[in-house]
Design an enzyme around this catalytic site. Sequence first.
Site, short mmCIF file in Angstrom:
data_model
loop_
_atom_site.label_atom_id
_atom_site.label_comp_id
_atom_site.label_asym_id
_atom_site.label_seq_id
_atom_site.Cartn_x
_atom_site.Cartn_y
_atom_site.Cartn_z
N GLU A 165 -28.92 19.97 -32.50
CA GLU A 165 -27.64 19.61 -33.09
C GLU A 165 -26.54 19.52 -32.04
OE1 GLU A 165 -26.53 18.68 -35.93
OE2 GLU A 165 -28.22 18.98 -37.30
N GLU A 190 -27.08 16.35 -30.08
CA GLU A 190 -26.72 15.15 -30.84
C GLU A 190 -25.21 14.97 -30.95
OE1 GLU A 190 -30.64 15.03 -33.80
OE2 GLU A 190 -28.67 15.53 -34.60
N GLU A 191 -24.47 16.07 -31.09
CA GLU A 191 -23.03 15.97 -31.32
C GLU A 191 -22.21 15.92 -30.04
OE1 GLU A 191 -21.55 18.80 -34.09
OE2 GLU A 191 -23.02 18.32 -35.64
#
Length: 280
Positions: free
Chosen positions: A163, A166-167
């Site tokens: 996560e 991805e961010e």
Amino acid sequence: MRKLMGAMLLANSYSKISNFDNIIIDSYKGCHIKSDLNKYIKDRGLFKQDLQELIGISKCNKNTSIWIELQKEQLGLAQTLIEEGFKMHRVAGDILQFSKWLGDGESRLPSQATHYVGVGGIVVKDNNVLLVQEKNGQRRGAWGTPGGLVDQKESIIEAVIREVKEETNLDCKVEDVLYFREMHDARFGKTDLYFAFKLQCLDEAQIKICEQELMDYRWVPIDQILDFLKKENQKTHVINFYKSVQERLVGQQYKYIKIEESQELYYGQMKYYAIFKPRF
């Protein structure tokens, strides 16, 4: 244990005494219908007859339950199952699963999944913490921690690293668990579990926020986090969360939680296994 949890299936069959030609018995004596049900689509009367016969046989054999799964093209059989006392158990993709408790008293079968698991990465670099600003939904404009929901068959450690990558495009290493919380009646009425990890940032220079999800980011000194959030008019529960995080980040090392990952033998198969325990 109140509930009969998921069980390893055993290679037993009722093929000689039931019109369902593929039935498997699990280790809790639950009866799982694995037969091709397409022949019943145009003959629900036959389906009802064979189902009633199986229920009688299963009770005589002291089976605990009957389980059956319907594919999307077989959903016309659902009404017959309901008439025979089956309960809808779970939906997974194109499958609707039903179960029927055969024992006395209240059903001891496990209910469908009741929890969501979320993760957040407290990314630390040179005594600064990374905060990101949400772009979408009810939290638009809010500052917080990069993170999201854990995918199926993904560990919470794998999830938080994914996560954050991805961010923010950052490569990070998990060091500790700083915080976890439980909240009931969250999305879809389910319980929400959330784990916040301390992550070591391996390369600050490569940061690039996901423009579809985030508006902005800041590296905020640990001792200024609360002042920053108050200035940005963040909600009380967010400020309280970061107060706990701040306390842990400036505390002693023994407060942190040690993570031990391994492979363990479970029902004949090697499974991922993680233990989280305080460091003393």
